[in-house]
Design a protein around this motif. Structure first.
Motif, PDB file in Angstrom:
ATOM      1  N   UNK A  73      -1.180  -2.493  -2.430  1.00  0.00           N
ATOM      2  CA  UNK A  73      -2.549  -2.027  -2.561  1.00  0.00           C
ATOM      3  C   UNK A  73      -3.169  -1.739  -1.210  1.00  0.00           C
ATOM      4  N   UNK A  74      -4.506  -1.659  -1.174  1.00  0.00           N
ATOM      5  CA  UNK A  74      -5.163  -1.164   0.039  1.00  0.00           C
ATOM      6  C   UNK A  74      -4.871  -1.993   1.293  1.00  0.00           C
ATOM      7  N   UNK A  75      -4.635  -3.300   1.135  1.00  0.00           N
ATOM      8  CA  UNK A  75      -4.385  -4.125   2.310  1.00  0.00           C
ATOM      9  C   UNK A  75      -3.154  -3.641   3.073  1.00  0.00           C
ATOM     10  N   UNK A  97       4.845  -0.355  -4.483  1.00  0.00           N
ATOM     11  CA  UNK A  97       3.391  -0.399  -4.347  1.00  0.00           C
ATOM     12  C   UNK A  97       2.868  -0.015  -2.976  1.00  0.00           C
ATOM     13  N   UNK A  98       3.743   0.290  -2.038  1.00  0.00           N
ATOM     14  CA  UNK A  98       3.291   0.724  -0.715  1.00  0.00           C
ATOM     15  C   UNK A  98       3.272   2.254  -0.600  1.00  0.00           C
ATOM     16  N   UNK A  99       3.564   2.958  -1.685  1.00  0.00           N
ATOM     17  CA  UNK A  99       3.798   4.394  -1.591  1.00  0.00           C
ATOM     18  C   UNK A  99       2.585   5.160  -1.060  1.00  0.00           C
ATOM     19  N   UNK A 100       1.447   5.017  -1.731  1.00  0.00           N
ATOM     20  CA  UNK A 100       0.292   5.814  -1.318  1.00  0.00           C
ATOM     21  C   UNK A 100      -0.184   5.405   0.069  1.00  0.00           C
ATOM     22  N   UNK A 101      -0.068   4.134   0.390  1.00  0.00           N
ATOM     23  CA  UNK A 101      -0.479   3.663   1.709  1.00  0.00           C
ATOM     24  C   UNK A 101       0.435   4.245   2.785  1.00  0.00           C
TER      25      UNK A 101
END
Lengths: 357, 306, 361
Positions: A73-75, A97-101
């Protein structure tokens, strides 16, 4: 002790400061973002073993700092950015879950190269890489069907994401290739790692009559339960033979090391390009642990299947395959497209479970 | 062993660590102290038990180590909240953060190693009795300790003078102090007992339930134990019932899944928590009984003025 | 040797500020010893923990992103805890707030105008309030213990979110991965200074809400009511304050704050709904409330400090190779020392040697 030394080396390297970074012999920084702890015995540990192989291969030519337990997520964006700013040339982000970041940071740091595991987005400086775990699961299914007396296997699932659904389907197809009536019971524990709950799920499945267990969760607890109850089981993510010396038939072992070495070499040679990699047994991104605790004929069959997959002769998702409701998915001889597999959200015929829609 | 026995045994194993930790916390809360750090003490017990059992090769020494580590961790809490009158809620939560950190540091070298399992009891003839045999005579030793704890604590709290004193401190530490009772000493001992139980519960996880060490292996069980104490309105027998009910629902949902019942697994996973809330509401209908049992001083610091 | 606490006649004002500093100082010493023992240069470790995260502008932005939900929820919980309502389910209220607020851009993706964002924030607040209403109702009507129900509801909320993201709200273009569709631009909270970093206006909202709650608590009759009900329920009854209404008031307020934090997190930094909204912010907020002395203004400071230790842990891992485990232990140490030193506000500590002298004072 070894870790302590690596840590000290890191301190020493840091205190030399950024001024030294212009020097040619300065080690290249290859950085890793982990979703779990590097000693989690499963997913993250497999990546960390890959990182250690990478470090050993290049020695003092590279540095491999890593950060553990990064929440998805955003963190994660702040963490990846901190890496990008600290002089990393290549950054591996090892969870879906790190894809968009990863994409967001990569846009701001066009000179840094990124590699994101198990996602589907790429860009100029972002590669996605993944492993065809399901190839191994097809072999597990065959072994299960040969070994099981009752013709029912238990499958402990983590979360119903495409990767896990691929595994369940491939296992079923493998089993059906040996015994068309083979049945599969699935239990979801909604966790990647809860030893107690995985053990409970294993016991529940055994109590309901399965005589072979496989898991897509990371702890060795199901293997221990299987050993205790005297049935056979398969390991996941790493070789779990220590937890069940007389229980484990084989295991799917994630081996990222070779891939990491290749990609770092590409950067050094200036040949790194953005790509979308989905390797399998043939490329050695996953391996089968030694085939143990099974008769020789079963072992021979497993080895033959493995060889056929490696040579490309056998593709697990090849028709005729029906969906769970009996409708046709793949016609005779038709191979599933990667695009469909990547988003797989239905079962094949013979799975005794409802997929949450 | 038939299916019913097997399921009952599974439920017993799932319920035992919850039961032990909850019984310990019950005594702590009866003395008027709220220690929310059960999860932290439990995970310390789990790592301590596993590490020592691996090093010595003897799971029983591991059990002792688990208890010892639970006590040591609880002493940290006791020093802050009792000697220094720090806020109990915040200290308990911090204890959990610290416990999870320290335990993963301690256990780093032991992840993935095969553990030493504390074996089940086996009486000739008795264990082989149908249905009751394996349940009553064939379980792990800590199961029997957990049952003994329920009866022991019940007897201690309601049948002994010391137990009465402890409860009176929990109900009104000022008047207890006026009567010359060493309030803080009692509370120190109560907190240490809670720590010992939480440690033992952790030891059960890493030596019986799943004989291995993995980080955060308590996976929220300390919080469930805390909930069970309130659920039981501070009565030991109800903790027993609650722990087994919770265990039964948890195991039951896995069986429902294995049977292929088409319900979202998330709903089934949430079921034990929902069931706890419902039962809790039903129990608290009996307002008078609940109030009698609630330690009035729960969470309030006591500083002897002189 | 014995340790005795002697109650001060009034809380020492100087200590209100000195005690956390003293606690932090002691934690630094303990940390330095620990780092040395583990073979890390203590000065570099402490620098990484406390200075590095705020030495660059972009990193300060990261700090604000992390601090916003902690401050918002911590401030709301101050009101709860001051009035003796033990809401430890802020995490669940945050999740439900995020789900409610996210409903608009996910279910009506084609409605794109300036009204969407304010509506989302209001929906988020309502979601949190609704979820806070459950334990409040159970407590007021059935005297059911709220610690337990609010905590249990956290797990239920997590599973609800998990199901909704994997099932009905799954992104149609997301290859069946567990995530909702991405919010359109109108549904995102704008960044404050996009040139410098990612922080969005959510942080400002958090500060405004915390200050408003602080003023309410200090100056208004309602604030007085909160304190009286918390400190002496009998006196409150005498004054005609309704403790039952206070249950609802405090739970709805804290729930609303948590819900707002949830939608800010989702509409701000994340931009979509994912299986986890918060890495435990709702629980950390409880510590924030206490470190902030149950004062919403104090929660601002505490929220920033706690966010700093999280970022510091990351910085120390990256620049020093300090393991995440050590970072977590250090964070625990800081909390313990600060909590221990809080004692000095209300008490003097006296060490007496030898046997206790009964009746000496």
């Amino acid at each position: 002790m070894k870790k302590l030394l690596i840590g000290l080396a890191g301190v020493a390297a840091m205190s030399l400061g950024m001024a030294a970074s212009a020097l040619a012999e300065d080690p290249m920084k290859v950085c890793f973002v982990y979703v779990g702890s590097k000693t989690d015995g499963g997913w993250t540990q497999a990546h960390d073993i890959g990182r250690q192989e990478l470090q050993a291969h290049f020695g003092d030519k590279i540095e491999t700092p890593f950060i553990e337990n990064v929440a998805e997520g955003p963190q994660a964006e702040g963490v990846i950015e901190r890496f990008a700013r600290s002089g990393c040339e290549l950054i591996f982000t090892t969870s879906f879950g790190f894809m968009d970041q990863t994409m967001a940071v990569a846009e701001r740091f066009p000179d840094v190269k990124f590699e994101h595991a198990t996602g589907y987005k790429t860009s100029e400086n972002v590669t996605s890489y993944n492993s065809r775990f399901y190839e191994g699961r097809y072999i597990l299914g065959q072994i299960a069907a040969k070994t099981s007396e009752k013709g029912v296997a238990g499958y402990i699932g983590s979360f119903p994401i495409p990767e896990v659904v691929q595994g369940i389907n491939a296992f079923t197809l493998g089993a059906q290739s040996v015994n068309p009536d083979f049945k599969l019971k699935v239990v979801w524990v909604n966790s990647w790692f809860d030893a107690g709950k995985e053990a409970d799920a294993a016991k529940a499945l055994i109590d309901q009559g399965v005589d072979i267990l496989t898991q897509h969760t990371d702890s060795t607890a199901p293997m221990q339960v299987a050993a205790e109850r005297g049935i056979k089981a398969f390991g996941q993510a790493s070789d779990m033979i220590a937890a069940g010396p007389e229980t484990q038939l084989t295991a799917i072992v994630d081996t990222w090391g070779a891939y990491y070495i290749k990609r770092v070499q590409d950067v050094m040679d200036g040949t790194w390009e953005s790509q979308s990699t989905w390797d399998g047994l043939a490329e050695g991104i996953l391996e089968m642990a030694p085939y143990t605790n099974m008769p020789d004929d079963v072992k021979a069959m497993a080895e033959a299947t493995e060889a056929a997959i490696v040579s490309g002769e056998l593709k697990p998702f090849t028709g005729p395959v029906n969906k769970q409701d009996g409708s046709v998915w793949l016609a005779e001889g038709e191979e599933a497209e990667d695009g469909v597999l990547l988003g797989l959200n239905f079962y094949v015929e013979g799975v005794d479970d409802q997929l949450p829609q | 062993m038939g299916m019913t026995e097997a399921i009952l045994l599974t439920i017993a194993t799932a319920a035992t660590p919850l039961l032990i930790a909850a019984i310990g916390e019950l005594v702590v809360e009866r003395s008027g102290v709220l220690n929310l750090g059960v999860e932290g003490m439990m995970v310390m017990g789990a790592v301590g038990g596993f590490v020592i059992a691996s090093l010595t090769g003897n799971p029983w020494i591991g059990v002792l180590a688990a208890i010892a580590l639970g006590v040591i961790t609880s002493l940290l809490f006791a020093f802050l909240t009792l000697s220094l009158a720090a806020n109990q809620v915040a200290t308990g939560l911090s204890l959990t953060i610290l416990g999870l950190g320290v335990s993963s540091l301690m256990g780093e070298q032991f992840v993935g190693q095969a553990g030493k399992k504390l074996g089940n009891l086996d009486f000739p003839f008795l264990t082989d009795l149908p249905l009751v045999g394996p349940l009553l005579f064939g379980q792990d030793p800590i199961f029997y300790i957990s049952i003994a704890l329920v009866f022991g604590v019940s007897w201690f709290l309601f049948r002994t003078r010391v137990g009465l004193t402890l409860r009176s401190i929990g109900n009104n530490h000022h008047s207890a102090h006026a009567l010359g009772i060493p309030v803080l000493r009692y509370r120190y001992l109560a907190v240490m007992f809670g720590g010992a139980c939480a440690g033992l519960a952790g030891g059960h996880l890493s030596l019986v339930y799943t004989p291995q060490w993995v980080e955060n292996m308590t996976a929220g069980r300390g919080w469930i134990a805390l909930a069970l104490v309130v659920f039981a309105s501070w009565r030991p027998a109800r903790v027993l019932a609650g722990a087994y009910l919770f265990g039964a629902v948890s195991i039951g949902q896995l069986h429902a899944q294995a049977l292929g019942i088409a319900v979202p697994s998330q709903l089934l996973t949430a079921l034990p928590f929902l069931a706890t809330i419902v039962v809790l509401v039903l129990i608290s209908q009996n307002v008078r009984a609940t109030l009698i049992n609630t330690p009035a001083m729960l969470g309030r610091p006591f500083v002897p003025d002189r | 040797m014995r340790l005795e606490l002697i109650k001060r006649s009034a809380p020492a004002p100087a200590m209100r500020f000195l005690s956390p500093l003293l606690g932090l100082f002691l934690a630094l010493i303990a940390g330095a010893i620990m780092f040395s023992a583990l073979g890390k240069a203590p000065d570099r470790a402490l620098y990484a923990f406390f200075i590095e995260p705020i030495s660059e502008m972009w990193s300060v932005h990261e700090l604000l992103i992390k601090a916003a939900p902690l401050i918002l929820m911590g401030a709301g919980l101050c009101i709860c805890f001051q009035s003796n309502n033990w809401n430890i389910g802020a995490e669940g209220q945050m999740i439900v707030g995020a789900i409610f607020g996210a409903a608009l851009p996910i279910l009506l993706p084609d409605v794109q105008n300036f009204l969407i964002l304010p509506l989302m924030l209001i929906f988020g607040i309502m979601g949190g309030m609704l979820y806070g209403f459950i334990p409040a109702l159970l407590k007021a009507k059935f005297k059911t213990n709220e610690i337990l129900t609010s905590l249990m509801l956290v797990y239920v909320a997590q599973m609800l979110l998990d199901w909704i993201v994997r099932g009905p709200w799954r992104n149609p273009e997301g290859l069946n991965f567990p995530e909702s569709r991405r919010f359109h631009e109108w549904a995102r909270i704008p960044e404050m200074m996009p040139a410098d970093g990612r922080a969005n206006w959510g942080f400002v909202i958090a500060i405004v809400v915390a200050i408003a709650l602080g003023v309410m608590l200090a100056k208004s009759l309602k604030g007085f009511e909160v304190k009286v009900i918390g400190t002496s329920p009998k006196a409150a009854q005498f004054a005609g304050f309704d403790a039952k209404k206070m249950i609802f008031f405090s739970f709805l307020l804290a729930g609303g704050c948590a819900g707002l934090a949830g939608i800010i997190e989702v509409a701000g930094a994340t931009g979509q709904l994912r299986p986890t909204v918060s890495p435990g912010y709702g629980f950390t907020a409880i510590i924030v409330a206490y470190l902030g002395r149950l004062n919403p203004i104090g929660a601002i400071v505490a929220g920033l400090v706690l966010a700093l230790t999280y970022l510091g842990g990351e910085a120390a891992q990256i620049s020093l190779g300090l393991s995440d485990k050590i970072a977590r232990v250090f964070q625990g140490l800081i909390l313990f020392f600060v909590l221990a030193c809080d004692t000095l506000i209300l008490y003097k500590i006296r060490l007496s040697f030898g046997a206790a002298q009964k009746g000496a004072a």
